[in-house]
Motif scaffolding. Structure first.
Motif, short mmCIF file in Angstrom:
data_model
loop_
_atom_site.label_atom_id
_atom_site.label_comp_id
_atom_site.label_asym_id
_atom_site.label_seq_id
_atom_site.Cartn_x
_atom_site.Cartn_y
_atom_site.Cartn_z
N PRO A 85 0.82 -1.22 0.00
CA PRO A 85 0.00 0.00 0.00
C PRO A 85 0.85 1.26 0.00
O PRO A 85 1.94 1.30 0.58
CB PRO A 85 -0.78 -0.12 1.31
N GLN A 86 0.35 2.31 -0.65
CA GLN A 86 1.03 3.61 -0.66
C GLN A 86 0.61 4.45 0.55
O GLN A 86 1.42 5.11 1.16
CB GLN A 86 0.71 4.38 -1.94
N VAL A 87 -0.71 4.44 0.83
CA VAL A 87 -1.27 5.22 1.93
C VAL A 87 -2.14 4.32 2.80
O VAL A 87 -2.59 3.27 2.36
CB VAL A 87 -2.12 6.42 1.42
N GLU A 88 -2.34 4.75 4.03
CA GLU A 88 -3.26 4.08 4.94
C GLU A 88 -3.93 5.14 5.80
O GLU A 88 -3.56 6.31 5.75
CB GLU A 88 -2.53 3.05 5.80
N VAL A 89 -4.93 4.74 6.57
CA VAL A 89 -5.60 5.68 7.46
C VAL A 89 -5.30 5.30 8.90
O VAL A 89 -5.19 4.12 9.24
CB VAL A 89 -7.13 5.72 7.22
N LYS A 90 -5.12 6.32 9.74
CA LYS A 90 -4.92 6.11 11.17
C LYS A 90 -5.97 6.93 11.91
O LYS A 90 -6.30 8.04 11.49
CB LYS A 90 -3.53 6.58 11.60
#
Length: 157
Positions: free
Chosen positions: A72-77
């Protein structure tokens, strides 16, 4: 971990016996269950042989492309601000990208309906290399969630 301590040095890994590649060694270690490394190696190398038979392509290249596609390039936190929890999109560090890609490939391989683990792993790797499969769907779902919450990116810490 306390902030007063020094930085943790990453452990040096040796490559796997067949390709002498550290990424393959890491993948085999994550595939291993109950400390049975030789079984994990057999499953992995048999899966690569199955890929060779089915596609006629170099299985090591197929594995690397599948892993690249699954990262993955981005994720959510989750970030709590003023009593409200926001899903804040963040860019993924390279070490974490590798770990997530490996983890998703193995998790979704295990949940497939084929007969043996080597065939499950082989077909998941082939699908991930083509850009389909459950691990790629997971990556796309997280990317879509990050795009939807782009407005909260100023809460990044």
């Amino acid at each position: 971990m306390s902030r007063r301590r020094g930085k943790v040095e990453p452990r040096l890994m040796e490559g796997d016996p067949k390709f002498n590649d550290k990424i393959v060694a890491k993948f085999i270690n994550c595939l291993m269950v109950d400390g049975k490394k030789s079984t994990a190696q057999k499953v992995f190398y048999d899966a690569l042989e199955l890929i060779q038979q089915k596609t006629g392509l170099d299985p090591f290249v197929v594995f690397n492309e599948a892993l690249e596609n699954a990262k993955p390039q981005v994720e959510v936190k989750s970030r709590r601000v003023g009593g409200v929890t926001y899903q804040v999109p963040i860019e993924v560090r390279p070490e974490r990208r590798m770990a997530l890609g490996i983890r998703w490939l193995i998790r979704y391989s295990r949940s497939r309906n084929e007969k043996s683990m080597k065939s499950k792993l082989a077909f998941e790797l082939m699908e991930a290399q083509k850009g389909t499969g459950s691990s790629i769907k997971k990556k796309e779902d997280i990317r879509k969630m990050a795009d939807a919450n782009k407005a909260f990116s100023h809460y990044r810490w």
